[in-house]
Design an enzyme around this catalytic site. Sequence first.
Site, PDB file in Angstrom:
ATOM      1  N   CYS A  14       0.854  -1.195   0.000  1.00  0.00           N
ATOM      2  CA  CYS A  14       0.000   0.000   0.000  1.00  0.00           C
ATOM      3  C   CYS A  14       0.893   1.249   0.000  1.00  0.00           C
ATOM      4  CB  CYS A  14      -0.887  -0.019   1.246  1.00  0.00           C
ATOM      5  SG  CYS A  14      -2.335   1.059   1.070  1.00  0.00           S
ATOM      6  N   THR A  16       3.170   3.858  -3.020  1.00  0.00           N
ATOM      7  CA  THR A  16       2.850   4.847  -4.062  1.00  0.00           C
ATOM      8  C   THR A  16       1.744   4.347  -4.984  1.00  0.00           C
ATOM      9  OG1 THR A  16       5.163   5.563  -4.019  1.00  0.00           O
ATOM     10  CG2 THR A  16       3.875   6.195  -5.947  1.00  0.00           C
ATOM     11  N   GLU A 133       0.069  -5.577 -16.881  1.00  0.00           N
ATOM     12  CA  GLU A 133       0.125  -4.388 -17.746  1.00  0.00           C
ATOM     13  C   GLU A 133       0.940  -3.251 -17.134  1.00  0.00           C
ATOM     14  OE1 GLU A 133      -1.343  -3.908 -21.020  1.00  0.00           O
ATOM     15  OE2 GLU A 133       0.231  -2.400 -20.762  1.00  0.00           O
ATOM     16  N   GLU A 194      12.142   3.947  -8.260  1.00  0.00           N
ATOM     17  CA  GLU A 194      12.038   2.695  -7.502  1.00  0.00           C
ATOM     18  C   GLU A 194      12.433   2.943  -6.049  1.00  0.00           C
ATOM     19  OE1 GLU A 194      10.283   1.254 -10.284  1.00  0.00           O
ATOM     20  OE2 GLU A 194      10.832  -0.304  -8.835  1.00  0.00           O
ATOM     21  N   ASP A 205      15.905  -1.191 -14.301  1.00  0.00           N
ATOM     22  CA  ASP A 205      14.447  -1.158 -14.488  1.00  0.00           C
ATOM     23  C   ASP A 205      14.105  -1.205 -15.981  1.00  0.00           C
ATOM     24  OD1 ASP A 205      11.698  -0.623 -13.283  1.00  0.00           O
ATOM     25  OD2 ASP A 205      11.861   1.012 -14.735  1.00  0.00           O
ATOM     26  N   LYS A 209      12.123  -4.206 -18.159  1.00  0.00           N
ATOM     27  CA  LYS A 209      10.979  -3.948 -19.049  1.00  0.00           C
ATOM     28  C   LYS A 209      11.280  -4.395 -20.477  1.00  0.00           C
ATOM     29  CE  LYS A 209       9.467  -0.078 -16.219  1.00  0.00           C
ATOM     30  NZ  LYS A 209       9.626   1.370 -15.989  1.00  0.00           N
TER      31      LYS A 209
HETATM   32  N1  LIG Z   1       5.939   3.970  -8.754  1.00  0.00           N
HETATM   33  C1  LIG Z   1       5.677   3.779 -10.026  1.00  0.00           C
HETATM   34  O1  LIG Z   1       5.522   4.730 -10.827  1.00  0.00           O
HETATM   35  C2  LIG Z   1       5.565   2.366 -10.564  1.00  0.00           C
HETATM   36  C3  LIG Z   1       5.147   2.189 -11.880  1.00  0.00           C
HETATM   37  C4  LIG Z   1       5.059   0.891 -12.405  1.00  0.00           C
HETATM   38  C5  LIG Z   1       5.367  -0.193 -11.614  1.00  0.00           C
HETATM   39  N2  LIG Z   1       5.769   0.004 -10.323  1.00  0.00           N
HETATM   40  C6  LIG Z   1       6.068  -1.172  -9.531  1.00  0.00           C
HETATM   41  O2  LIG Z   1       5.041  -1.322  -8.541  1.00  0.00           O
HETATM   42  C7  LIG Z   1       5.579  -1.910  -7.370  1.00  0.00           C
HETATM   43  C8  LIG Z   1       5.331  -0.970  -6.195  1.00  0.00           C
HETATM   44  O3  LIG Z   1       5.920   0.246  -6.504  1.00  0.00           O
HETATM   45  P1  LIG Z   1       5.659   1.544  -5.579  1.00  0.00           P
HETATM   46  O4  LIG Z   1       6.174   2.713  -6.335  1.00  0.00           O
HETATM   47  O5  LIG Z   1       4.246   1.554  -5.091  1.00  0.00           O
HETATM   48  O6  LIG Z   1       6.644   1.226  -4.361  1.00  0.00           O
HETATM   49  P2  LIG Z   1       6.532   1.718  -2.845  1.00  0.00           P
HETATM   50  O7  LIG Z   1       7.871   1.449  -2.254  1.00  0.00           O
HETATM   51  O8  LIG Z   1       5.942   3.093  -2.793  1.00  0.00           O
HETATM   52  O9  LIG Z   1       5.429   0.722  -2.228  1.00  0.00           O
HETATM   53  C9  LIG Z   1       5.733  -0.597  -1.914  1.00  0.00           C
HETATM   54  C10 LIG Z   1       5.028  -0.890  -0.592  1.00  0.00           C
HETATM   55  O10 LIG Z   1       5.203  -2.258  -0.259  1.00  0.00           O
HETATM   56  C11 LIG Z   1       5.387  -2.320   1.143  1.00  0.00           C
HETATM   57  N3  LIG Z   1       6.028  -3.576   1.506  1.00  0.00           N
HETATM   58  C12 LIG Z   1       7.338  -3.895   1.449  1.00  0.00           C
HETATM   59  N4  LIG Z   1       7.532  -5.149   1.910  1.00  0.00           N
HETATM   60  C13 LIG Z   1       6.301  -5.630   2.262  1.00  0.00           C
HETATM   61  C14 LIG Z   1       5.827  -6.850   2.811  1.00  0.00           C
HETATM   62  N5  LIG Z   1       6.675  -7.849   3.081  1.00  0.00           N
HETATM   63  N6  LIG Z   1       4.507  -6.995   3.056  1.00  0.00           N
HETATM   64  C15 LIG Z   1       3.655  -5.987   2.752  1.00  0.00           C
HETATM   65  N7  LIG Z   1       4.032  -4.793   2.247  1.00  0.00           N
HETATM   66  C16 LIG Z   1       5.352  -4.625   2.000  1.00  0.00           C
HETATM   67  C17 LIG Z   1       6.234  -1.101   1.474  1.00  0.00           C
HETATM   68  O11 LIG Z   1       6.118  -0.759   2.842  1.00  0.00           O
HETATM   69  C18 LIG Z   1       5.605  -0.048   0.573  1.00  0.00           C
HETATM   70  O12 LIG Z   1       4.562   0.650   1.218  1.00  0.00           O
HETATM   71  C19 LIG Z   1       7.050  -2.169  -7.659  1.00  0.00           C
HETATM   72  O13 LIG Z   1       7.184  -3.464  -8.189  1.00  0.00           O
HETATM   73  C20 LIG Z   1       7.357  -1.139  -8.760  1.00  0.00           C
HETATM   74  O14 LIG Z   1       8.456  -1.539  -9.581  1.00  0.00           O
HETATM   75  C21 LIG Z   1       5.880   1.256  -9.773  1.00  0.00           C
HETATM   76  N1  LIG Z   2      10.769   3.669 -11.501  1.00  0.00           N
HETATM   77  C1  LIG Z   2       9.992   3.324 -12.691  1.00  0.00           C
HETATM   78  C2  LIG Z   2       8.522   3.280 -12.314  1.00  0.00           C
HETATM   79  C3  LIG Z   2       7.643   2.859 -13.479  1.00  0.00           C
HETATM   80  O1  LIG Z   2       7.875   1.530 -13.818  1.00  0.00           O
HETATM   81  C4  LIG Z   2      10.219   4.397 -13.767  1.00  0.00           C
HETATM   82  O2  LIG Z   2      10.767   5.438 -13.435  1.00  0.00           O
HETATM   83  O3  LIG Z   2       9.836   4.184 -14.920  1.00  0.00           O
HETATM   84 NA    NA Z   3       1.689  -0.559 -19.304  1.00  0.00          NA
END
Ligand SMILES: NC(=O)c1ccc[n+]([C@@H]2O[C@H](COP(=O)([O-])OP(=O)(O)OC[C@H]3O[C@@H](n4cnc5c(N)ncnc54)[C@H](O)[C@@H]3O)[C@@H](O)[C@H]2O)c1
Ligand SMILES: N[C@@H](CCO)C(=O)O
Ligand code: NA
Length: 432
Positions: A14, A16, A133, A194, A205, A209
Amino acid sequence: MNPAKPVRLALLGCGTVGTEVVRLLHEQAEDLTARIGAPLELAGIAVRRLGRERGDLPVDPALFTTDALGLIKRDDVDVVIEVVGGIEPARTWLVEALRAGKSVVTANKALLAEDGGTLHDAAAEGNADLYYEASVAGAIPLLRPMRESLHGDRVTAVTGIVNGTTNFILSSMASTGAGFNEALEEATELGYAEADPTADVEGFDAAAKAAILASLAFHTRVTAADVFREGMTGVTAGDMASAKEMGCTIKLLCIAQRTADSVSVRVHPAMIPLSHPLAGVGDAFNAVFVEAEAAGPLMFYGRGAGGRPTASAVLGDIVAAARNKLTGTRAPSESNYAELTVRPIGESMTRYHISLDVAERPGVLATVAGVFAQHEVSIATVRQSGRADDAKLVIVTHIAPDAALAATVESLASLDIVRSIASVLRVEGGAG
Ligand SMILES: NC(=O)c1ccc[n+]([C@@H]2O[C@H](COP(=O)([O-])OP(=O)(O)OC[C@H]3O[C@@H](n4cnc5c(N)ncnc54)[C@H](O)[C@@H]3O)[C@@H](O)[C@H]2O)c1
Ligand SMILES: N[C@@H](CCO)C(=O)O
Ligand code: NA
């Protein structure tokens, strides 16, 4: 008519993205029910620590748990959404869910590129849906066209900008002259980077992809280890200025190409002409070109990073998975029949932009030119600027095998008339 039985969701993470998934599920609840034919219901939200202030989230605090595996195993969970990231414990969780026949929606490109085969095998074993996706190009609907709409065509190349953080940094460096660290800090504050931004700036990253895209485009398993990767931390303000002088800019590109029996997949900074459509892709936007034999060139564009844009892609997969649950159908499974070999970077055909600091002596230019000739690399342009006792040579080559270009740079570095090699950048898209 009895109200349709809700489709129950387990949300893992929960942060970003996860918080925006919760918000969208709440904001769009009525429309989502109408589109799916049943309501979506959060069965639980797994977090790392309880008690963190999440008061602004429209969700019952009793749903939070630190027992992700226990939540996944509950009989009343139909779809598992993973937005935690990392390889473990995410892999263990998703294999458990898929083998138990629960649909999985994930944004975890690192895991899919490292060990997507294990997830696809578990999905086949459990006859379960695996949707991802959001793992490539954030909000852009790119993967479903690659794994469905283009399955009747032959894709020969996929080229693009697939990392929002580095595109934000490079665009800032090019437009405002911002420094690398300042731009990275801003990208992190905006939720693009990240958890460990090294993944972004060192190209891991984008490489992940690229592996996912190549696997889908070319019907063959490509992993992160198969991708040639060079990050953008070596790109300097001087490189950006040199690019501008040539009517170019610098982007971190993903380039995946296939021939009849092999593929090559690479991620590296590249100089591209300002006239190229990718040159105008700024901020954290992504853009991907797909070359398909029947369709011709296709371009996909949109926000590649950010919690809410990414949550849009996650919600799209949740709707698809929920519909399949209600109708008893399934997403297309992995297509890896082609089993193509992966070509090494040395066989890729590209051009180099090389900036040398050399001694200011007669014959230097001839000696340098001789090294290119020795490696059968043809020079396209040479720019020379002299100072007191040394000079700068900027050389752009014609297209050649990467191995010959790299060997040329190595030979130049060994010459005593070469004080230093200030920068080496590949040139793509007809630049220079
Ligand atoms: N931020 C982006 O723009 C974006 C875009 C595409 C994909 N992603 C992918 O989405 C995923 C999440 O990214 P994000 O930006 O939300 O990261 P984030 O670090 O903001 O959120 C990840 C959450 O997971 C929680 N977490 C960590 N270990 C845990 C556990 N064992 N049990 C439960 N919760 C746990 C963390 O406390 C954190 O709140 C990653 O795989 C990232 O590569 C992110
Ligand atoms: N950290 C990744 C998030 C989206 O996958 C980026 O900047 O593209
Ligand atoms: Na996509």
